[in-house]
Design a protein around this motif. Sequence first.
Motif, PDB file in Angstrom:
ATOM      1  N   MET A  45      49.325  43.683  36.322  1.00 42.92           N
ATOM      2  CA  MET A  45      48.589  42.691  37.127  1.00 42.92           C
ATOM      3  C   MET A  45      49.113  42.639  38.557  1.00 42.92           C
ATOM      4  O   MET A  45      48.444  42.137  39.452  1.00 42.92           O
ATOM      5  CB  MET A  45      48.750  41.287  36.532  1.00 42.92           C
ATOM      6  CG  MET A  45      48.060  41.103  35.201  1.00 42.92           C
ATOM      7  SD  MET A  45      47.675  39.367  34.900  1.00 42.92           S
ATOM      8  CE  MET A  45      49.293  38.623  34.853  1.00 42.92           C
ATOM      9  N   GLN A  46      50.345  43.118  38.733  1.00 37.70           N
ATOM     10  CA  GLN A  46      50.943  43.049  40.071  1.00 37.70           C
ATOM     11  C   GLN A  46      50.149  43.928  41.037  1.00 37.70           C
ATOM     12  O   GLN A  46      49.737  45.033  40.693  1.00 37.70           O
ATOM     13  CB  GLN A  46      52.377  43.570  39.972  1.00 37.70           C
ATOM     14  CG  GLN A  46      53.207  43.349  41.204  1.00 37.70           C
ATOM     15  CD  GLN A  46      54.677  43.561  40.886  1.00 37.70           C
ATOM     16  OE1 GLN A  46      55.073  44.653  40.464  1.00 37.70           O
ATOM     17  NE2 GLN A  46      55.475  42.549  41.068  1.00 37.70           N
ATOM     18  N   SER A  47      49.949  43.443  42.238  1.00 41.67           N
ATOM     19  CA  SER A  47      49.246  44.234  43.244  1.00 41.67           C
ATOM     20  C   SER A  47      49.983  45.555  43.416  1.00 41.67           C
ATOM     21  O   SER A  47      51.208  45.622  43.302  1.00 41.67           O
ATOM     22  CB  SER A  47      49.205  43.479  44.576  1.00 41.67           C
ATOM     23  OG  SER A  47      48.468  42.284  44.413  1.00 41.67           O
ATOM     24  N   GLU A  69      46.481  32.086  48.662  1.00 40.62           N
ATOM     25  CA  GLU A  69      46.439  33.129  47.645  1.00 40.62           C
ATOM     26  C   GLU A  69      45.947  32.514  46.339  1.00 40.62           C
ATOM     27  O   GLU A  69      46.483  31.501  45.885  1.00 40.62           O
ATOM     28  CB  GLU A  69      47.825  33.741  47.424  1.00 40.62           C
ATOM     29  CG  GLU A  69      47.837  34.688  46.229  1.00 40.62           C
ATOM     30  CD  GLU A  69      49.153  35.414  46.079  1.00 40.62           C
ATOM     31  OE1 GLU A  69      49.250  36.537  46.569  1.00 40.62           O
ATOM     32  OE2 GLU A  69      50.086  34.853  45.463  1.00 40.62           O
ATOM     33  N   THR A  72      49.004  34.377  41.740  1.00 40.96           N
ATOM     34  CA  THR A  72      50.315  34.710  42.330  1.00 40.96           C
ATOM     35  C   THR A  72      51.195  35.541  41.399  1.00 40.96           C
ATOM     36  O   THR A  72      51.994  36.339  41.853  1.00 40.96           O
ATOM     37  CB  THR A  72      51.017  33.389  42.735  1.00 40.96           C
ATOM     38  OG1 THR A  72      50.230  32.782  43.760  1.00 40.96           O
ATOM     39  CG2 THR A  72      52.421  33.621  43.268  1.00 40.96           C
ATOM     40  N   PHE A  73      51.065  35.332  40.102  1.00 46.39           N
ATOM     41  CA  PHE A  73      51.863  36.060  39.093  1.00 46.39           C
ATOM     42  C   PHE A  73      53.355  35.943  39.443  1.00 46.39           C
ATOM     43  O   PHE A  73      53.843  34.826  39.589  1.00 46.39           O
ATOM     44  CB  PHE A  73      51.362  37.510  38.993  1.00 46.39           C
ATOM     45  CG  PHE A  73      51.970  38.338  37.903  1.00 46.39           C
ATOM     46  CD1 PHE A  73      52.192  37.812  36.639  1.00 46.39           C
ATOM     47  CD2 PHE A  73      52.316  39.666  38.125  1.00 46.39           C
ATOM     48  CE1 PHE A  73      52.750  38.579  35.620  1.00 46.39           C
ATOM     49  CE2 PHE A  73      52.875  40.449  37.118  1.00 46.39           C
ATOM     50  CZ  PHE A  73      53.092  39.905  35.881  1.00 46.39           C
ATOM     51  N   PHE A  76      54.688  38.872  44.150  1.00 43.89           N
ATOM     52  CA  PHE A  76      54.848  40.064  44.998  1.00 43.89           C
ATOM     53  C   PHE A  76      53.941  40.015  46.236  1.00 43.89           C
ATOM     54  O   PHE A  76      54.409  40.176  47.374  1.00 43.89           O
ATOM     55  CB  PHE A  76      54.565  41.312  44.159  1.00 43.89           C
ATOM     56  CG  PHE A  76      54.648  42.611  44.903  1.00 43.89           C
ATOM     57  CD1 PHE A  76      55.812  42.977  45.565  1.00 43.89           C
ATOM     58  CD2 PHE A  76      53.566  43.490  44.930  1.00 43.89           C
ATOM     59  CE1 PHE A  76      55.897  44.204  46.236  1.00 43.89           C
ATOM     60  CE2 PHE A  76      53.645  44.704  45.594  1.00 43.89           C
ATOM     61  CZ  PHE A  76      54.799  45.060  46.257  1.00 43.89           C
ATOM     62  N   ASP A  95      48.489  29.261  41.130  1.00 49.03           N
ATOM     63  CA  ASP A  95      48.628  29.909  39.820  1.00 49.03           C
ATOM     64  C   ASP A  95      48.780  28.817  38.757  1.00 49.03           C
ATOM     65  O   ASP A  95      48.970  27.646  39.083  1.00 49.03           O
ATOM     66  CB  ASP A  95      49.826  30.875  39.776  1.00 49.03           C
ATOM     67  CG  ASP A  95      49.609  32.009  38.785  1.00 49.03           C
ATOM     68  OD1 ASP A  95      49.323  33.157  39.220  1.00 49.03           O
ATOM     69  OD2 ASP A  95      49.689  31.762  37.561  1.00 49.03           O
ATOM     70  N   ALA A 122      48.326  24.739  39.080  1.00 50.24           N
ATOM     71  CA  ALA A 122      47.117  24.021  38.628  1.00 50.24           C
ATOM     72  C   ALA A 122      45.984  25.043  38.614  1.00 50.24           C
ATOM     73  O   ALA A 122      46.098  26.088  39.271  1.00 50.24           O
ATOM     74  CB  ALA A 122      46.778  22.902  39.611  1.00 50.24           C
ATOM     75  N   ASP A 143      42.922  37.157  43.813  1.00 50.09           N
ATOM     76  CA  ASP A 143      43.465  38.090  42.819  1.00 50.09           C
ATOM     77  C   ASP A 143      43.810  37.340  41.527  1.00 50.09           C
ATOM     78  O   ASP A 143      44.930  37.412  41.041  1.00 50.09           O
ATOM     79  CB  ASP A 143      44.722  38.776  43.409  1.00 50.09           C
ATOM     80  CG  ASP A 143      45.249  39.889  42.501  1.00 50.09           C
ATOM     81  OD1 ASP A 143      44.477  40.417  41.682  1.00 50.09           O
ATOM     82  OD2 ASP A 143      46.447  40.233  42.635  1.00 50.09           O
ATOM     83  N   ASP A 145      41.791  35.234  37.807  1.00 52.02           N
ATOM     84  CA  ASP A 145      40.855  35.493  36.712  1.00 52.02           C
ATOM     85  C   ASP A 145      39.488  35.880  37.283  1.00 52.02           C
ATOM     86  O   ASP A 145      38.924  35.179  38.122  1.00 52.02           O
ATOM     87  CB  ASP A 145      40.749  34.255  35.817  1.00 52.02           C
ATOM     88  CG  ASP A 145      40.444  32.993  36.604  1.00 52.02           C
ATOM     89  OD1 ASP A 145      41.111  32.759  37.639  1.00 52.02           O
ATOM     90  OD2 ASP A 145      39.506  32.261  36.229  1.00 52.02           O
ATOM     91  N   TYR A 152      35.659  30.634  43.280  1.00 53.50           N
ATOM     92  CA  TYR A 152      36.724  30.623  44.303  1.00 53.50           C
ATOM     93  C   TYR A 152      36.134  30.989  45.671  1.00 53.50           C
ATOM     94  O   TYR A 152      36.448  30.364  46.686  1.00 53.50           O
ATOM     95  CB  TYR A 152      37.854  31.606  43.948  1.00 53.50           C
ATOM     96  CG  TYR A 152      38.522  31.340  42.614  1.00 53.50           C
ATOM     97  CD1 TYR A 152      38.746  30.035  42.173  1.00 53.50           C
ATOM     98  CD2 TYR A 152      38.941  32.376  41.795  1.00 53.50           C
ATOM     99  CE1 TYR A 152      39.357  29.783  40.955  1.00 53.50           C
ATOM    100  CE2 TYR A 152      39.554  32.131  40.576  1.00 53.50           C
ATOM    101  CZ  TYR A 152      39.754  30.834  40.160  1.00 53.50           C
ATOM    102  OH  TYR A 152      40.362  30.586  38.953  1.00 53.50           O
TER     103      TYR A 152
HETATM  104  C1  LIG Z   1      46.382  39.701  38.833  1.00 57.10           C
HETATM  105  S1  LIG Z   1      47.532  38.398  38.655  1.00 57.10           S
HETATM  106  C2  LIG Z   1      48.027  38.089  40.321  1.00 57.10           C
HETATM  107  C3  LIG Z   1      48.911  39.178  40.858  1.00 57.10           C
HETATM  108  C4  LIG Z   1      49.620  38.833  42.151  1.00 57.10           C
HETATM  109  N1  LIG Z   1      48.672  38.663  43.228  1.00 57.10           N
HETATM  110  C5  LIG Z   1      50.649  39.900  42.472  1.00 57.10           C
HETATM  111  O1  LIG Z   1      50.411  40.714  43.357  1.00 57.10           O
HETATM  112  O2  LIG Z   1      51.679  39.949  41.799  1.00 57.10           O
HETATM  113  C6  LIG Z   1      46.479  37.054  38.253  1.00 57.10           C
HETATM  114  C7  LIG Z   1      47.146  35.696  38.203  1.00 57.10           C
HETATM  115  O3  LIG Z   1      46.098  34.716  38.158  1.00 57.10           O
HETATM  116  C8  LIG Z   1      46.584  33.613  37.441  1.00 57.10           C
HETATM  117  N2  LIG Z   1      45.449  32.799  36.992  1.00 57.10           N
HETATM  118  C9  LIG Z   1      44.606  33.039  35.957  1.00 57.10           C
HETATM  119  N3  LIG Z   1      43.710  32.050  35.851  1.00 57.10           N
HETATM  120  C10 LIG Z   1      43.984  31.163  36.839  1.00 57.10           C
HETATM  121  C11 LIG Z   1      43.411  29.928  37.254  1.00 57.10           C
HETATM  122  N4  LIG Z   1      42.357  29.392  36.627  1.00 57.10           N
HETATM  123  N5  LIG Z   1      43.954  29.292  38.313  1.00 57.10           N
HETATM  124  C12 LIG Z   1      45.028  29.818  38.963  1.00 57.10           C
HETATM  125  N6  LIG Z   1      45.597  30.986  38.614  1.00 57.10           N
HETATM  126  C13 LIG Z   1      45.096  31.650  37.571  1.00 57.10           C
HETATM  127  C14 LIG Z   1      47.398  34.207  36.314  1.00 57.10           C
HETATM  128  O4  LIG Z   1      48.343  33.263  35.827  1.00 57.10           O
HETATM  129  C15 LIG Z   1      48.036  35.425  37.008  1.00 57.10           C
HETATM  130  O5  LIG Z   1      49.338  35.128  37.428  1.00 57.10           O
END
Ligand SMILES: C[S@@+](CC[C@H](N)C(=O)[O-])C[C@H]1O[C@@H](n2cnc3c(N)ncnc32)[C@H](O)[C@@H]1O
Length: 219
Positions: A45-47, A69, A72-73, A76, A95, A122, A143, A145, A152
């Motif tokens: 999932m990380q960019s 953003e 955030t995961f 990164f 996140d 949240a 980045d 769901d 969004y």
């Molecule tokens: C693809 S990852 C993000 C990767 C991050 N940008 C990086 O580069 O490491 C997707 C993230 O979206 C979060 N997420 C999923 N549903 C969400 C929601 N409804 N609101 C906020 N964050 C959410 C997940 O917890 C996850 O950490």
Amino acid sequence: MTKGNDTTITAELYAYMLAHNPPLDPVQRELVDTTYARFPDHAGMQSAEEQAPLLAFLVRLVGARHVVEVGTFTGFSALAMAQALPADGTLIACDISEEWTAYGREAWAKAGVADRVDLRIAPALDTLRAMPDEPHIDFAYLDADKGGYIAYWEELVPRMRRGGVIATDNVLFHGGVTDPEATGPAAAIKEFNDHVSADDRMDSVLLTVSDGLTLSRKK
Ligand SMILES: C[S@@+](CC[C@H](N)C(=O)[O-])C[C@H]1O[C@@H](n2cnc3c(N)ncnc32)[C@H](O)[C@@H]1O
């Protein structure tokens, strides 16, 4: 006949590309390594590595001070953007996972940019809706769901200042967007891409960076 790009990105070419981009700094490298070690099932999932210097470049290009953003995961992409902000800049990071974002908090502190990152745990839609209505966001990175992308987008676009940029990740969804039978996240991304193409509030270009990245500029 459509003229296209006939460059296949082999492992060798990918390494060459990385070698000609700014390298990750030690905190970024450690965060990537830690993410893969701690969360091997989710690290994809990380960019992508090349997106860190690209996001930093874009933040500087638009002269951003207010960044948002969504997703955030382990922090990164937020790290790269926060490092590119001026000292008085802020990044609101959305996140829902305390566990994953804890690694981000640690890395942002190590890099000396923790005071620029405002992490909101949240559902991102709630965080976006609570933001001021007027156009004030300079740069946003989408980045999270995939099923939430359109919602969004609709919260972000009116809040983007003129010339502000939204970068949206995974818009090719591993090639799933060309599947006429696509379901789930791939179908959501297809719908999102059509939504963005039809939105005349923004100029958008879809790029084949990593898993597909759309850059959209507020008119
Ligand atoms: C693809 S990852 C993000 C990767 C991050 N940008 C990086 O580069 O490491 C997707 C993230 O979206 C979060 N997420 C999923 N549903 C969400 C929601 N409804 N609101 C906020 N964050 C959410 C997940 O917890 C996850 O950490």
